[in-house]
Scaffold this motif. Structure first.
Motif, PDB file in Angstrom:
ATOM      1  N   ILE A  71       0.846  -1.189   0.000  1.00 46.98           N
ATOM      2  CA  ILE A  71       0.000   0.000   0.000  1.00 46.98           C
ATOM      3  C   ILE A  71       0.885   1.244   0.000  1.00 46.98           C
ATOM      4  O   ILE A  71       1.855   1.331   0.766  1.00 46.98           O
ATOM      5  CB  ILE A  71      -0.909   0.027   1.251  1.00 46.98           C
ATOM      6  N   ALA A  85       0.154   5.458   0.210  1.00 49.12           N
ATOM      7  CA  ALA A  85      -0.919   6.429   0.415  1.00 49.12           C
ATOM      8  C   ALA A  85      -0.381   7.844   0.504  1.00 49.12           C
ATOM      9  O   ALA A  85       0.724   8.084   1.007  1.00 49.12           O
ATOM     10  CB  ALA A  85      -1.691   6.090   1.689  1.00 49.12           C
ATOM     11  N   VAL A  87      -4.855   6.352  -2.475  1.00 51.75           N
ATOM     12  CA  VAL A  87      -4.085   5.159  -2.103  1.00 51.75           C
ATOM     13  C   VAL A  87      -3.903   4.285  -3.334  1.00 51.75           C
ATOM     14  O   VAL A  87      -4.852   4.055  -4.095  1.00 51.75           O
ATOM     15  CB  VAL A  87      -4.804   4.353  -1.003  1.00 51.75           C
ATOM     16  N   SER A 106      -2.599   2.019   5.082  1.00 54.12           N
ATOM     17  CA  SER A 106      -2.717   3.315   4.414  1.00 54.12           C
ATOM     18  C   SER A 106      -2.320   4.439   5.355  1.00 54.12           C
ATOM     19  O   SER A 106      -1.579   5.368   4.975  1.00 54.12           O
ATOM     20  CB  SER A 106      -4.145   3.525   3.915  1.00 54.12           C
ATOM     21  N   SER A 155       1.428   4.367   5.772  1.00 50.18           N
ATOM     22  CA  SER A 155       2.116   4.852   4.582  1.00 50.18           C
ATOM     23  C   SER A 155       2.049   6.371   4.478  1.00 50.18           C
ATOM     24  O   SER A 155       3.060   7.035   4.187  1.00 50.18           O
ATOM     25  CB  SER A 155       1.511   4.209   3.329  1.00 50.18           C
TER      26      SER A 155
END
Length: 341
Positions: free
Chosen positions: A201, A203, A219, A316, A319
């Motif tokens: 992931i 984001a 994302v 997310s 990140s």
């Protein structure tokens, strides 16, 4: 177990709390009987609105033998405690996403519910909508070829028009902003459409209004074989928007671009955009919950989506906070001891 099922509404922190209370009043097999909220003024106002008893002591309410089930729409950071107490009391639970602030807590709640023999269902409504049913049929038929790219966006004007409650901007209570709440829907749809778990992931969050949590989020999820899924959320968009774009090796699908229509192009669909019919939607999450209670079954598919959604949201948020791509751990495998709730 009574008939109809007696239901208490637990918490009116979330904007959808009233929707589920109304579901409990409207469903032929459920009856709303009480309200609890940690904010007594808010709880008493809700109880008056729905014409039921306000109970100030949650443990006293959960201990009532006459109570069968609860809807839980407290602040997200209270989910583990409140849902856990309801499960321990033997009450069936219908709750708002996300299931819990961490993956470990979400997995624990699923296992606790299974061991206690209660039905736990999370509200993931767009899994059951007509466009989702239609898109799944196209994917299952193989008409897109291999799905190589997807984009799902959901946005509204909550903080532009001033109707989204300010508690949604509390990073501790809400466990995040636009992505954690609104972006949940594009996140679980992206996972559904790719028919796989994301490998990583990445984001990026925006803070247009200066609140402590994001009001714009984008994302990118990497899936096996280099496939990409982009999901987005915004609470500062006027007018609101919900769009789906799926691109495959043979054809493409689009929904919501200028209308509530599902369009297809390429391959068996031809060289011009063609509108596809929308079938009847599946029964909603609340109705499925009631059915699981009556049947004594477990909402395995719903709970798998709910846990993996928590995993995606947590990744997310990490990140966006660190600026790094976050690899995902293996998907959740429930502690299956038997096939019934």
């Amino acid at each position: 177990m009574s008939h109809p099922l007696t239901v208490a509404a637990i918490g009116f922190w979330h904007v959808h709390a009233g929707d589920y209370a109304r579901d409990a009043q409207r469903h032929p097999d459920t009856q709303l009987v009480a309200v609890w909220d940690d904010d007594e003024q808010r709880g008493r106002a809700a109880a008056e609105e729905f014409g039921v008893e306000f109970v100030a002591d949650l443990d006293e309410l959960l201990a009532r033998p006459s109570l069968d089930a609860v809807t839980i729409t407290t602040a997200t950071d209270q989910h583990r405690d409140v849902i856990g107490r309801a499960i321990a009391a033997g009450k069936h639970v219908f709750t708002e996403k996300v299931l819990a602030p961490t993956v470990a807590e979400a997995e624990e709640l699923v296992d606790l519910a299974r061991e206690a023999g209660v039905a736990l269902v999370v509200s993931l409504p767009r899994l059951y909508d007509d466009y989702t049913v239609a898109i799944e049929r196209v994917l299952d038929d193989g008409a897109l070829g291999e799905l190589t790219y997807s984009r799902v966006r959901l946005a509204h004007d909550g903080w532009v028009a001033g109707w989204l409650p300010e508690q949604f901007a509390d990073p501790e209570a809400a466990i995040g902003g636009a992505l954690t709440d609104l972006g949940c829907h594009p996140a679980y749809l992206t996972r559904l459409f790719h028919r796989a778990e994301p490998l990583s992931i990445q984001a990026s969050y925006g803070h247009v209004t200066g609140r402590a949590v994001e009001d714009n989020a984008v994302v990118t999820a990497e899936f096996p074989d280099g496939r990409l899924g982009v999901f987005e959320a915004s609470v500062v968009t006027t007018p609101g928007a919900f769009t789906v774009e799926l691109r495959g090796t043979e054809a493409s699908l689009m929904f919501g671009f200028g209308g509530e229509r599902l369009l297809a192009k390429g391959g068996a669909f031809g060289e011009e955009w063609r509108e596809l019919p929308l079938p009847e939607r599946r029964p909603g999450a609340f109705a499925q919950w009631v059915q699981h209670i009556h049947d004594g079954t477990i909402a395995d598919d719903n709970l798998r989506h709910a846990v993996e959604l928590t995993r995606i949201v947590v990744a997310s948020n990490e990140s966006a906070a660190t600026g790094r791509t976050v690899p995902l751990e293996p998907a959740f495998v429930p502690n299956v001891r038997n096939g019934r709730a």
